[in-house]
Design a protein around this motif. Structure first.
Motif, PDB file in Angstrom:
ATOM      1  N   GLU A 202       0.799  -1.225   0.000  1.00 49.25           N
ATOM      2  CA  GLU A 202       0.000   0.000   0.000  1.00 49.25           C
ATOM      3  C   GLU A 202       0.833   1.276   0.000  1.00 49.25           C
ATOM      4  OE1 GLU A 202      -3.138   0.060   2.835  1.00 49.25           O
ATOM      5  OE2 GLU A 202      -3.769  -1.992   2.429  1.00 49.25           O
ATOM      6  N   LYS A 203       2.147   1.143  -0.202  1.00 49.64           N
ATOM      7  CA  LYS A 203       3.003   2.316  -0.314  1.00 49.64           C
ATOM      8  C   LYS A 203       3.347   2.538  -1.782  1.00 49.64           C
ATOM      9  CE  LYS A 203       5.193   2.042   4.236  1.00 49.64           C
ATOM     10  NZ  LYS A 203       6.471   1.934   4.977  1.00 49.64           N
ATOM     11  N   VAL A 204       3.540   3.796  -2.150  1.00 50.15           N
ATOM     12  CA  VAL A 204       3.874   4.168  -3.516  1.00 50.15           C
ATOM     13  C   VAL A 204       5.295   4.720  -3.541  1.00 50.15           C
ATOM     14  CG1 VAL A 204       3.288   5.662  -5.453  1.00 50.15           C
ATOM     15  CG2 VAL A 204       1.470   4.627  -4.095  1.00 50.15           C
ATOM     16  N   TYR A 205       6.117   4.163  -4.408  1.00 49.57           N
ATOM     17  CA  TYR A 205       7.519   4.557  -4.498  1.00 49.57           C
ATOM     18  C   TYR A 205       7.810   5.149  -5.880  1.00 49.57           C
ATOM     19  CZ  TYR A 205       8.020   1.495  -0.432  1.00 49.57           C
ATOM     20  OH  TYR A 205       7.885   0.895   0.806  1.00 49.57           O
ATOM     21  N   PHE A 206       8.494   6.272  -5.881  1.00 51.39           N
ATOM     22  CA  PHE A 206       8.977   6.879  -7.118  1.00 51.39           C
ATOM     23  C   PHE A 206      10.289   6.207  -7.501  1.00 51.39           C
ATOM     24  CE2 PHE A 206      11.789  10.361  -8.787  1.00 51.39           C
ATOM     25  CZ  PHE A 206      11.243  10.420 -10.053  1.00 51.39           C
ATOM     26  N   THR A 207      10.356   5.637  -8.707  1.00 52.87           N
ATOM     27  CA  THR A 207      11.539   4.881  -9.121  1.00 52.87           C
ATOM     28  C   THR A 207      12.391   5.618 -10.141  1.00 52.87           C
ATOM     29  OG1 THR A 207      10.424   3.713 -10.933  1.00 52.87           O
ATOM     30  CG2 THR A 207      10.282   2.730  -8.741  1.00 52.87           C
ATOM     31  N   GLY A 208      11.867   6.688 -10.754  1.00 51.54           N
ATOM     32  CA  GLY A 208      12.666   7.435 -11.707  1.00 51.54           C
ATOM     33  C   GLY A 208      11.825   8.031 -12.819  1.00 51.54           C
ATOM     34  N   CYS A 209      12.497   8.699 -13.780  1.00 52.47           N
ATOM     35  CA  CYS A 209      11.827   9.337 -14.911  1.00 52.47           C
ATOM     36  C   CYS A 209      12.341   8.766 -16.228  1.00 52.47           C
ATOM     37  CB  CYS A 209      12.057  10.850 -14.905  1.00 52.47           C
ATOM     38  SG  CYS A 209      11.068  11.745 -13.688  1.00 52.47           S
ATOM     39  N   LEU A 210      11.434   8.644 -17.189  1.00 51.40           N
ATOM     40  CA  LEU A 210      11.763   8.093 -18.491  1.00 51.40           C
ATOM     41  C   LEU A 210      12.722   9.027 -19.225  1.00 51.40           C
ATOM     42  CD1 LEU A 210       9.241   6.336 -20.816  1.00 51.40           C
ATOM     43  CD2 LEU A 210      10.928   7.914 -21.769  1.00 51.40           C
ATOM     44  N   SER A 211      13.782   8.436 -19.792  1.00 45.37           N
ATOM     45  CA  SER A 211      14.811   9.220 -20.458  1.00 45.37           C
ATOM     46  C   SER A 211      14.714   9.109 -21.974  1.00 45.37           C
ATOM     47  CB  SER A 211      16.195   8.787 -19.971  1.00 45.37           C
ATOM     48  OG  SER A 211      17.226   9.469 -20.650  1.00 45.37           O
ATOM     49  N   GLY A 212      15.022   7.947 -22.536  1.00 40.97           N
ATOM     50  CA  GLY A 212      14.991   7.798 -23.985  1.00 40.97           C
ATOM     51  C   GLY A 212      15.033   6.350 -24.390  1.00 40.97           C
ATOM     52  N   ALA A 213      14.908   6.103 -25.678  1.00 36.88           N
ATOM     53  CA  ALA A 213      14.885   4.744 -26.201  1.00 36.88           C
ATOM     54  C   ALA A 213      16.188   4.016 -25.885  1.00 36.88           C
ATOM     55  CB  ALA A 213      14.644   4.769 -27.705  1.00 36.88           C
ATOM     56  N   ALA A 214      16.048   2.729 -25.564  1.00 29.98           N
ATOM     57  CA  ALA A 214      17.216   1.883 -25.289  1.00 29.98           C
ATOM     58  C   ALA A 214      17.470   1.011 -26.506  1.00 29.98           C
ATOM     59  CB  ALA A 214      16.971   1.020 -24.052  1.00 29.98           C
ATOM     60  N   SER A 218      14.874  -0.993 -33.902  1.00 28.17           N
ATOM     61  CA  SER A 218      14.344  -2.349 -34.063  1.00 28.17           C
ATOM     62  C   SER A 218      14.208  -3.099 -32.750  1.00 28.17           C
ATOM     63  CB  SER A 218      15.241  -3.147 -35.019  1.00 28.17           C
ATOM     64  OG  SER A 218      16.572  -3.235 -34.505  1.00 28.17           O
ATOM     65  N   ASP A 219      14.742  -2.516 -31.673  1.00 31.34           N
ATOM     66  CA  ASP A 219      14.699  -3.199 -30.382  1.00 31.34           C
ATOM     67  C   ASP A 219      13.312  -3.172 -29.755  1.00 31.34           C
ATOM     68  OD1 ASP A 219      17.310  -3.918 -30.487  1.00 31.34           O
ATOM     69  OD2 ASP A 219      18.040  -2.245 -29.283  1.00 31.34           O
ATOM     70  N   GLY A 220      12.368  -2.477 -30.368  1.00 31.53           N
ATOM     71  CA  GLY A 220      10.999  -2.494 -29.857  1.00 31.53           C
ATOM     72  C   GLY A 220      10.795  -1.570 -28.677  1.00 31.53           C
ATOM     73  N   SER A 221       9.953  -1.978 -27.756  1.00 27.36           N
ATOM     74  CA  SER A 221       9.518  -1.101 -26.666  1.00 27.36           C
ATOM     75  C   SER A 221      10.441  -1.221 -25.453  1.00 27.36           C
ATOM     76  CB  SER A 221       8.074  -1.444 -26.287  1.00 27.36           C
ATOM     77  OG  SER A 221       7.222  -1.267 -27.384  1.00 27.36           O
ATOM     78  N   ARG A 222      11.629  -0.668 -25.587  1.00 33.47           N
ATOM     79  CA  ARG A 222      12.604  -0.671 -24.488  1.00 33.47           C
ATOM     80  C   ARG A 222      13.123   0.753 -24.317  1.00 33.47           C
ATOM     81  NH1 ARG A 222      17.159  -3.058 -25.237  1.00 33.47           N
ATOM     82  NH2 ARG A 222      17.472  -3.850 -23.125  1.00 33.47           N
ATOM     83  N   VAL A 223      13.063   1.270 -23.091  1.00 31.81           N
ATOM     84  CA  VAL A 223      13.523   2.629 -22.822  1.00 31.81           C
ATOM     85  C   VAL A 223      14.352   2.654 -21.543  1.00 31.81           C
ATOM     86  CG1 VAL A 223      11.660   3.851 -24.016  1.00 31.81           C
ATOM     87  CG2 VAL A 223      11.322   3.100 -21.655  1.00 31.81           C
ATOM     88  N   TRP A 224      15.196   3.690 -21.449  1.00 34.17           N
ATOM     89  CA  TRP A 224      15.971   3.918 -20.240  1.00 34.17           C
ATOM     90  C   TRP A 224      15.167   4.779 -19.259  1.00 34.17           C
ATOM     91  CZ3 TRP A 224      19.905   1.134 -19.011  1.00 34.17           C
ATOM     92  CH2 TRP A 224      20.804   0.661 -19.960  1.00 34.17           C
ATOM     93  N   ILE A 225      15.256   4.435 -17.990  1.00 38.18           N
ATOM     94  CA  ILE A 225      14.683   5.235 -16.904  1.00 38.18           C
ATOM     95  C   ILE A 225      15.825   5.715 -16.015  1.00 38.18           C
ATOM     96  CG2 ILE A 225      13.021   5.306 -15.021  1.00 38.18           C
ATOM     97  CD1 ILE A 225      11.787   4.624 -17.755  1.00 38.18           C
ATOM     98  N   ILE A 226      15.933   7.025 -15.815  1.00 42.28           N
ATOM     99  CA  ILE A 226      16.924   7.558 -14.877  1.00 42.28           C
ATOM    100  C   ILE A 226      16.410   7.318 -13.459  1.00 42.28           C
ATOM    101  CG2 ILE A 226      18.183   9.593 -14.093  1.00 42.28           C
ATOM    102  CD1 ILE A 226      18.986   8.642 -16.867  1.00 42.28           C
ATOM    103  N   SER A 227      17.200   6.624 -12.637  1.00 47.44           N
ATOM    104  CA  SER A 227      16.748   6.156 -11.327  1.00 47.44           C
ATOM    105  C   SER A 227      16.448   7.303 -10.362  1.00 47.44           C
ATOM    106  CB  SER A 227      17.800   5.235 -10.702  1.00 47.44           C
ATOM    107  OG  SER A 227      17.974   4.080 -11.487  1.00 47.44           O
ATOM    108  N   SER A 228      15.570   7.008  -9.434  1.00 46.29           N
ATOM    109  CA  SER A 228      15.153   8.018  -8.450  1.00 46.29           C
ATOM    110  C   SER A 228      16.310   8.497  -7.598  1.00 46.29           C
ATOM    111  CB  SER A 228      14.046   7.455  -7.561  1.00 46.29           C
ATOM    112  OG  SER A 228      14.505   6.328  -6.838  1.00 46.29           O
ATOM    113  N   ASN A 229      17.345   7.649  -7.401  1.00 47.40           N
ATOM    114  CA  ASN A 229      18.461   8.080  -6.553  1.00 47.40           C
ATOM    115  C   ASN A 229      19.210   9.261  -7.161  1.00 47.40           C
ATOM    116  OD1 ASN A 229      20.857   6.957  -8.149  1.00 47.40           O
ATOM    117  ND2 ASN A 229      19.676   5.108  -7.827  1.00 47.40           N
ATOM    118  N   VAL A 230      19.198   9.400  -8.504  1.00 44.75           N
ATOM    119  CA  VAL A 230      19.834  10.549  -9.143  1.00 44.75           C
ATOM    120  C   VAL A 230      19.058  11.830  -8.806  1.00 44.75           C
ATOM    121  CG1 VAL A 230      20.648  11.521 -11.324  1.00 44.75           C
ATOM    122  CG2 VAL A 230      20.588   9.036 -11.015  1.00 44.75           C
ATOM    123  N   PHE A 231      17.730  11.728  -8.815  1.00 42.90           N
ATOM    124  CA  PHE A 231      16.903  12.885  -8.441  1.00 42.90           C
ATOM    125  C   PHE A 231      17.060  13.203  -6.957  1.00 42.90           C
ATOM    126  CE2 PHE A 231      14.923  11.392 -12.321  1.00 42.90           C
ATOM    127  CZ  PHE A 231      14.624  12.574 -12.982  1.00 42.90           C
TER     128      PHE A 231
END
Length: 481
Positions: A202-214, A218-231
């Protein structure tokens, strides 16, 4: 369909446009440190890094839609800064940001708090868990022309976490917005900066923000997320990291939601009690914490209590019980004792918020000898157990039951000897029940038995409280005061 709870978090999502309100650049997520304090929007640096003019300014349009879908627009020129700034509006992008490989692809947009934000939720920071689901909402470029209503283009994105490294992770996402002729790059150009969350207990955690395609297209639906620890490192530098709340007001609704709407007497009591505590008695969250209390031990808390909604909801429940029902002053909350003058008992009441199992919790307390404070002037401790995921949240654990837990911990002569050396007052392994000096009452049990069953009647609630304490302590006489 967005659930009520998710609607609260969707209200934190911001559509970012530059120069012109219709010129979508990306998405962000609002971070609220405290009521009446300036706030931040977290996003990706590449969303706005190339938009600053020669004077180091960028003109932003930040569109929010609250839980009622009312629009709130933050509009104006923002200065680019490299540290916390006194200006009304500013943007921080770290010097370590690399526009080529998108390392440290973060931006922090800061502006003054506004009154409509008082109903918005807070969240905790945590690294994403491998193979678990994360989700959020963004404004994909592919949807930007489909609706004249900006809010209508806010689309959910969800996926599984993969390939976690120190400061970012890969998201294998599902975002059914792409149509024929729409590239993954165009889709992500609007989603860039989208905040991703995980839920647990029941807790909500912020894990990061979407950055760009990984990878390649042709790799399909894969993206990089900058982790919450950087923020988190960024807001530490900006001196905007989570702090003890400056008011209990954000947790008032959480208290009321524990009671059905038809329980009018209980709801009225709670409504009046919270308002009286905050407005008349000037109750502050800082008054509930004692630096030498059992709960001050970090080994019993797996999260940052400064931003934990469950922790402060429990503390507010405790304040209602002891201040409004029993008549204590707010400044007495950090050091509560109750006495039976006839039998000479003095019992300390401690608040304990932990997700540890009861047996492990007791073992840790004994190993650290945190209970030695009861040796001289007190008969023992009743722990108010705020572990919501534990079955004991809605139960009482009497002294005899705690004694059995201790016996199971000290089940060899050597362990008994070590226990007695660390806790020379703690003789309950070989002693009688009267020598046992710990009991527990779940905060859910406290609320249900005292406040809910007391039906808003002070005398009835006070009687329920005394019965609960006597049941937990087992040998107290009926003259408890």
């Amino acid at each position: 369909m967005v659930s009520g709870t998710d609607r609260d978090y969707k209200a934190l999502v911001v559509r970012i446009a530059v120069g012109n309100r219709e010129k979508l650049k990306g998405t962000g997520i609002l971070y609220i440190r405290n009521l009446n304090e300036r706030v931040c929007v977290f996003t990706a640096a590449h969303v706005i890094s190339d938009c600053f003019d020669i004077n180091g300014e960028v003109y932003l349009f930040l569109d929010f839609y609250d839980q009622k879908y009312d629009n709130h627009l933050i509009e104006g020129a923002f200065d680019k800064v490299d540290q916390k700034n006194a200006n009304e509006r500013w943007v921080y992008i770290p010097d370590s940001y690399n526009s080529y490989n998108l390392n440290n692809d973060i931006a922090v947009i800061s502006f003054p708090w506004e009154n409509w934000m008082k109903e918005l939720p807070t969240y905790e920071f945590r690294d994403a868990v491998l193979n678990e689901t994360v989700y959020g909402w963004g404004y994909p470029q592919a949807m930007n022309s489909k609706s004249t209503e900006i809010e209508g283009t806010c689309i959910s994105i969800t996926g599984k976490v993969g390939n976690v490294i120190s400061d970012r992770y890969v998201l294998n996402y599902e975002a059914p917005t792409r149509e024929r002729g729409v590239s993954r790059h165009d889709e992500m150009s609007g989603y860039s900066g989208t905040g991703l969350f995980q839920r647990e207990n029941e807790k909500v955690y912020f894990t990061g923000c979407l950055s760009g395609a990984a990878g390649e297209e042709s790799d399909g639906s894969r993206v990089w997320i900058i982790s919450s620890n950087v923020f988190f490192r960024a807001i530490e530098k900006l001196d905007m990291q989570p702090a003890i709340p400056n008011s209990f007001m954000p947790y008032k609704q959480d208290i009321l939601e524990q009671v059905e709407e038809f329980s009018e007497d209980v709801r009225n009591f709670l409504q009046d009690s919270v308002d009286t505590l905050i407005e008349d008695k000037k109750l502050l969250p800082s008054q509930c914490i004692h630096e030498k209390s059992i709960e001050s031990a970090d080994l019993l808390c797996k999260t940052d209590r400064k931003s934990c909604k469950h922790y402060w909801k429990g503390q507010l429940t405790r304040a209602i019980c002891f201040c409004e029902i029993l008549g204590l002053n707010p400044e007495e909350l950090s050091d509560i004792k109750i006495s039976d003058k006839q039998d000479g008992y003095t019992i300390r009441i401690e608040f304990l918020c932990t997700e540890e199992k009861v047996s492990r919790c007791i073992q840790l307390l004994l190993e650290k000898a945190l209970l030695k404070k009861t040796l001289k002037n007190e008969s023992g401790i009743i722990l108010l157990w705020n572990g919501q995921s534990s079955v004991y949240y809605t139960k009482t654990i009497r002294r005899s039951e705690i004694r059995r837990i201790i016996v199971s911990i000290a089940n060899t002569p050597r362990q008994k000897k070590k226990l007695s050396e660390k806790n020379d007052f703690f003789n309950i392994v070989d002693g009688d029940i009267e020598e046992s000096n710990i009991a527990m009452i779940g905060m859910g049990e406290l609320f249900d038995t005292v406040i809910y069953d007391g039906n808003g009647n002070i005398e009835k609630m006070r009687g329920k409280f005394n019965e609960l304490i006597k049941d937990a302590w087992e040998v107290l006489d009926e003259h408890l005061e």
